[in-house]
Design a protein around this motif. Structure first.
Motif, short mmCIF file in Angstrom:
data_model
loop_
_atom_site.label_atom_id
_atom_site.label_comp_id
_atom_site.label_asym_id
_atom_site.label_seq_id
_atom_site.Cartn_x
_atom_site.Cartn_y
_atom_site.Cartn_z
N ILE A 20 102.25 -46.10 103.39
CA ILE A 20 102.40 -45.38 104.66
C ILE A 20 101.44 -44.20 104.62
O ILE A 20 101.45 -43.41 103.67
N GLN A 21 100.60 -44.08 105.63
CA GLN A 21 99.61 -43.01 105.61
C GLN A 21 99.42 -42.39 106.99
O GLN A 21 99.76 -42.99 108.00
N HIS A 22 98.86 -41.18 106.97
CA HIS A 22 98.77 -40.39 108.19
C HIS A 22 97.63 -39.39 108.03
O HIS A 22 97.54 -38.72 107.00
N PHE A 23 96.75 -39.26 109.04
CA PHE A 23 95.62 -38.33 108.98
C PHE A 23 95.57 -37.52 110.26
O PHE A 23 95.57 -38.08 111.36
N ASP A 24 95.54 -36.18 110.13
CA ASP A 24 95.48 -35.28 111.27
C ASP A 24 94.22 -34.42 111.18
O ASP A 24 93.75 -34.11 110.08
N ILE A 25 93.71 -33.99 112.32
CA ILE A 25 92.56 -33.09 112.34
C ILE A 25 92.70 -32.11 113.51
O ILE A 25 93.17 -32.50 114.59
N SER A 26 92.32 -30.86 113.28
CA SER A 26 92.43 -29.83 114.32
C SER A 26 91.22 -28.89 114.26
O SER A 26 90.65 -28.66 113.19
N PHE A 27 90.89 -28.33 115.44
CA PHE A 27 89.85 -27.31 115.55
C PHE A 27 90.45 -26.14 116.34
O PHE A 27 91.01 -26.34 117.42
N ASN A 28 90.32 -24.92 115.80
CA ASN A 28 90.89 -23.75 116.44
C ASN A 28 89.85 -22.62 116.48
O ASN A 28 89.06 -22.45 115.53
N LYS A 29 89.89 -21.85 117.55
CA LYS A 29 89.00 -20.67 117.65
C LYS A 29 89.75 -19.54 118.34
O LYS A 29 90.48 -19.76 119.31
N ASP A 30 89.54 -18.32 117.81
CA ASP A 30 90.17 -17.13 118.36
C ASP A 30 89.21 -16.42 119.31
O ASP A 30 87.99 -16.38 119.10
N PHE A 31 89.78 -15.82 120.36
CA PHE A 31 89.03 -15.03 121.32
C PHE A 31 89.78 -13.73 121.59
O PHE A 31 90.95 -13.59 121.23
N MET A 32 89.12 -12.79 122.23
CA MET A 32 89.73 -11.54 122.70
C MET A 32 90.48 -10.84 121.57
O MET A 32 91.68 -10.57 121.66
N ASN A 33 89.74 -10.57 120.48
CA ASN A 33 90.31 -9.87 119.33
C ASN A 33 91.54 -10.58 118.78
O ASN A 33 92.54 -9.97 118.43
N LYS A 34 91.46 -11.91 118.72
CA LYS A 34 92.49 -12.78 118.17
C LYS A 34 93.76 -12.85 119.02
O LYS A 34 94.79 -13.37 118.58
N ASN A 35 93.71 -12.33 120.24
CA ASN A 35 94.88 -12.44 121.12
C ASN A 35 94.96 -13.81 121.79
O ASN A 35 96.04 -14.27 122.15
#
Length: 276
Positions: free
Chosen positions: A190-205
């Motif tokens: 049983i296997q599972h692969f996830d991927i995410s991309f995140n970016k902060d804006f406005m002084n991390k708000n």
């Protein structure tokens, strides 16, 4: 470095769908499905011993003793060709596990010791791969295993890579190989692969994220279930590939929680109704 030991005792009621006698998820001329009104409350005794170092490395062992725990089973009446899907209580299920968690600090190897030490206190800016290994062996007092009861060693890899323009990429991969999971014989990993991309804006708000869970839609269960008068090859494949766009804004001074794509035992359990 720290060493800790813990004990906890818990009680849990069976879920409604495991009790409901009118539960009929899969009914035809060869299959029926119903709950079990005789299921009892479940009592858990949990023992754990854990060693940790540098707040990142962990090594430990855990023993869970479950009384009157229930499991998903198939059974059939003698000389009949109709199988019934239901739940059965087991007097005592002992689950023993040994686990290890440790990081692979990519910055140390690719950017040098000095740069690595600068980032030690800012984990959000660090590149790493985190490895979790878990050995699990279950024994059941009133269940005669019709197959060899093999322990399972499952693995989870989670990485964080800081890309150009301060985009944070996280990837997570989980695999549970062949072996015996409780009363089930897992016949295909049983296997599972996830991927995410995140970016902060406005002084991390403001935080914007793009995510794909179970990228290859590979989370499926292939298992052997042995019940009364019945040996069953169980297969379940829900559509588990999910795409998500997330938008998070912080209106106050509270620190934003770091989004995680960790895959644990619950994620694996969601891959099949039997992995309870």
């Amino acid at each position: 470095m720290n060493v800790s030991a813990s004990y906890s005792k818990k009680i849990s009621q069976p879920n409604y769908n495991t009790i409901d006698p009118n539960n009929s998820n899969a009914v035809n001329q060869f299959n029926t499905s119903n709950g079990n009104l005789n299921l009892k409350p479940i009592f858990y005794d949990n023992y754990e011993l854990k060693f940790s170092a540098l707040q990142f490395i962990q090594l430990g062992t855990n023993l869970t003793i479950a009384k009157d725990d229930n499991r998903f089973v198939f059974e059939a009446k003698e000389s009949e060709l109709v199988s019934n899907q239901s739940f059965q209580s087991f007097n005592k299920i002992n689950t023993f596990s040994v686990f290890a968690s440790f990081p692979i600090p990519l910055d140390y190897f690719f950017k040098g010791k000095e740069e690595f030490q600068k980032r030690m206190n800012t984990i959000d800016k660090m590149n790493y791969i985190f490895l979790n290994v878990n050995y699990v062996k279950s024994t059941i007092e009133d269940y005669p295993f019709p197959f060899e009861n093999k322990a399972i060693i499952n693995y989870n890899l989670q990485s964080q890579i800081i890309l150009p323009w301060n985009i944070t990429n996280t990837m997570s991969y989980f695999i549970l190989p062949k072996g015996t999971w409780e009363i089930y014989q897992i016949e295909k990993p049983i296997q599972h692969f996830d991927i995410s991309f995140n970016k902060d804006f406005m002084n991390k708000n403001l935080k914007i994220g793009l995510h794909c869970f179970d990228v290859f839609n590979a989370n499926e269960v292939n298992a052997l279930i042995v019940g009364k008068n019945l040996d069953t090859r169980f297969y379940q494949k829900p559509d588990t590939r999910t795409f998500r766009i997330s938008l998070t804004y912080n209106f106050g001074n509270l620190k934003l929680e770091k989004e995680s794509t960790d895959i644990n035992t619950e994620k694996v359990k969601s891959g099949g109704g039997m992995l309870k």
